[in-house]
Design an enzyme around this catalytic site. Sequence first.
Site, short mmCIF file in Angstrom:
data_model
loop_
_atom_site.label_atom_id
_atom_site.label_comp_id
_atom_site.label_asym_id
_atom_site.label_seq_id
_atom_site.Cartn_x
_atom_site.Cartn_y
_atom_site.Cartn_z
N ASP A 134 71.26 -28.51 16.28
CA ASP A 134 71.60 -28.30 18.17
C ASP A 134 72.45 -27.80 18.07
O ASP A 134 73.35 -28.34 17.20
CB ASP A 134 71.97 -30.38 18.12
CG ASP A 134 71.46 -30.42 19.53
OD1 ASP A 134 70.97 -29.47 19.87
OD2 ASP A 134 71.73 -31.62 19.52
N GLU A 161 65.44 -35.81 29.24
CA GLU A 161 66.60 -36.52 28.71
C GLU A 161 66.16 -37.05 30.34
O GLU A 161 66.37 -36.27 31.16
CB GLU A 161 67.25 -35.89 28.32
CG GLU A 161 68.58 -37.31 27.87
CD GLU A 161 69.35 -36.88 27.13
OE1 GLU A 161 69.53 -36.03 26.37
OE2 GLU A 161 70.49 -37.71 27.03
O1 KIV Z 1 71.86 -34.24 20.70
C1 KIV Z 1 70.40 -35.59 20.61
O2 KIV Z 1 70.95 -36.01 19.77
C2 KIV Z 1 69.98 -34.70 21.38
C3 KIV Z 1 68.66 -35.94 21.74
C4 KIV Z 1 69.10 -37.39 22.28
C5 KIV Z 1 67.00 -35.03 22.41
O3 KIV Z 1 69.87 -34.15 21.93
#
Ligand code: KIV
Length: 288
Positions: free
Chosen positions: A91, A190
């Site tokens: 991410d 989400e």
């Molecule tokens: O940061 C995270 O865990 C997310 C998920 C909830 C999709 O973006």
Amino acid sequence: MSAHASTPARVTIPTLAQKKAAGEPIAMVTAYDYPGAQIAEAAGADVVLVGDSGAMTVLGYDSTVPVTVDEMLMLTRAVRRGLSNPMLVGDLPFGSYEASDGDAVRTAQRFVKEAGCDAVKIERGGATVARARAIVDAGIPVMGHVGLTPQSVNALGGYRSQGRTAEAALHVARDAAALQEAGCFALVFEAIPSEATAAIVPGLEIPVIGIGAGPAADGQVLVFHDLLGIYGGHAARFVKRYADLRTAMVEGVAAYVDDVRSGGYPAAEHSYAMEPGEAERLRDLLAE
Ligand code: KIV
């Protein structure tokens, strides 16, 4: 550790596309460390996301906004070491990709080169669509994320579900379509009403992984610490608790603390012994 289910082979983008085509739900979960990755793999998860939710669940920040690239890379490398077959998605944190295509590509490359990610995830539609296209053009698969995008919590005015009116849901649908067109291989939806997801998903070719987006998504994702009941903070409506590990962990550590204080730990079986006669010799040597 015994496996409850096994992931038969390395999960790739075609694997996820095949699952969508076959109507087989995709199971995604977050992880932030080596044992978490091993647990996700042993449980048979298809995709493991090192979410910036780790900012809150393991680093103790109030939101996902402050976490840095270096902090995320450290968590992601630990997950990589514990993972073989599930797809690993990193991410990109707030502030690491929004300002320019160059920033987006450079940050995504770090997640691939330094942490072994198979793909990266970025949040929002709008200007993020161009960033997604730039990263895809650089040869790195991108997962988009629309609806409630926690990195924009200040702009959204809080952690609120999105797409509750027809117009707002149309906005989500347009962002999703634009991200698909930019080359994203999958999307996270989400906190979107189930009816909106059900209306939007059939118009998309790429898999949609829902979190609080109802059953019509092609898969689901939950945060590891939420689903196992480890995280003590507020849980969103969409969280289903599958275990209460926090209580079990507090009880375990409290029993240890009590044992230390009462002398119940360590017992003989937790201690090492010298060879016969060595303790006496040591006492003599110390006395000299
Ligand atoms: O940061 C995270 O865990 C997310 C998920 C909830 C999709 O973006």
